[in-house]
Design an enzyme around this catalytic site. Structure first.
Site, mmCIF file in Angstrom:
data_model
loop_
_atom_site.group_PDB
_atom_site.id
_atom_site.type_symbol
_atom_site.label_atom_id
_atom_site.label_comp_id
_atom_site.label_asym_id
_atom_site.label_seq_id
_atom_site.Cartn_x
_atom_site.Cartn_y
_atom_site.Cartn_z
ATOM 1 N N ASP A 10 0.885 -1.157 0.000
ATOM 2 C CA ASP A 10 0.000 0.000 0.000
ATOM 3 C C ASP A 10 0.936 1.223 0.000
ATOM 4 O O ASP A 10 2.115 1.110 0.370
ATOM 5 C CB ASP A 10 -0.866 -0.043 1.266
ATOM 6 C CG ASP A 10 -1.659 1.220 1.449
ATOM 7 O OD1 ASP A 10 -2.302 1.656 0.488
ATOM 8 O OD2 ASP A 10 -1.634 1.778 2.567
ATOM 9 N N ASP A 12 -0.069 5.119 0.855
ATOM 10 C CA ASP A 12 -0.310 6.076 1.946
ATOM 11 C C ASP A 12 -0.312 5.355 3.302
ATOM 12 O O ASP A 12 -1.124 4.448 3.521
ATOM 13 C CB ASP A 12 -1.669 6.764 1.749
ATOM 14 C CG ASP A 12 -1.706 7.648 0.502
ATOM 15 O OD1 ASP A 12 -0.868 8.545 0.400
ATOM 16 O OD2 ASP A 12 -2.572 7.425 -0.357
ATOM 17 N N ASP A 171 -1.537 -0.564 6.087
ATOM 18 C CA ASP A 171 -1.717 0.110 7.379
ATOM 19 C C ASP A 171 -3.201 0.258 7.733
ATOM 20 O O ASP A 171 -3.516 0.718 8.828
ATOM 21 C CB ASP A 171 -1.081 1.510 7.364
ATOM 22 C CG ASP A 171 -1.864 2.467 6.483
ATOM 23 O OD1 ASP A 171 -2.167 2.103 5.333
ATOM 24 O OD2 ASP A 171 -2.192 3.568 6.950
#
Ligand code: BG6
Ligand code: MG
Length: 214
Positions: A10, A12, A171
């Site tokens: 991922d 961001d 995250d």
């Protein structure tokens, strides 16, 4: 090399920390609408597409907006966000993140991005990572955002690998849900490490080396 031959990151919250910029841009739009917006609501936007993020913000809006008005608000947010991204430089790339990715790559693993963001390529450029990844699957090639697995399935496809050979690094809880739905193992950081659904709960990015047997 261990079980995984590919890693799908991922963007961001994993490779870079754009959260404060997303927050500031959405806050300006929410204030204009007179809608409450805070860190707790912002946390729900992680991994979620721009338009789906706007719908979450509008849960507190007392009124109705046309599709064109929503489009205009999303565009306004993105213009503010892009201006803030102008502050990013290669110095914003953590040495731990870069050294870990370099070590994984040196061990022969293929590295890909799996992000809902339509700004992915611009962010990678600002970080000095243009051309670094073997494949990029992002908000520009998907029709459904996380928790749908489409972005990761396309990343695996771009790498010519099966989901079971790839590890997803996330995250956000929505990202871990997407990895599970696509048949991927996952490694979670922060909130994603706490949610109880990640295959591996990481304390820090460099934990990936031990997970991948590097
Ligand atoms: C994700 C972020 O990476 O990208 C979300 O976690 C964001 O918060 C989404 O809404 C879409 O980003 P963009 O850059 O296309 O507006
Ligand atoms: Mg994220």
């Amino acid at each position: 090399m261990g079980k995984y031959t590919g890693i799908i990151f991922d963007l961001d919250g994993v490779i870079c920390f754009t959260d404060k910029y997303h927050y500031a841009a959405w806050k300006t739009v929410a204030d204009k609408l007179g809608v409450e917006f805070n860190e707790t609501i912002n946390n729900r936007l992680r991994g979620v597409s721009r338009m789906d993020s706007l719908e979450i913000i509008l849960e507190r809006y007392d009124g109705s907006l046309s599709a064109e008005e929503k489009e205009a608000l999303a565009t306004e947010k993105n213009e503010l966000y892009k201006k803030l991204l102008g502050n990013m430089t290669p110095a914003d790339l953590s040495p731990e993140v870069k050294a870990t990715m370099d070590a994984l790559r040196a061990a022969g693993m293929k590295l890909a991005i799996g992000s809902s963001s339509r700004n992915t390529k611009a962010i990678l450029e600002r970080l000095g990572l243009a051309g670094y990844f073997d494949a990029i699957s992002d908000g520009t090639n998907i029709t459904r955002s996380k928790p749908d697995p489409q972005v990761f399935l396309m990343a695996a496809d771009f790498l010519h690998m099966a989901p079971e050979s790839c590890l997803v690094v996330e995250d956000a809880e929505a990202g871990i849900a997407a990895a599970c739905a696509g048949g991927f193992d996952s490694a979670g950081l922060g909130e994603a490490a706490q949610c109880g659904r990640a295959t591996y709960a990481m304390k820090t990015f460099a934990d990936l080396k031990a997970i991948c047997g590097v």
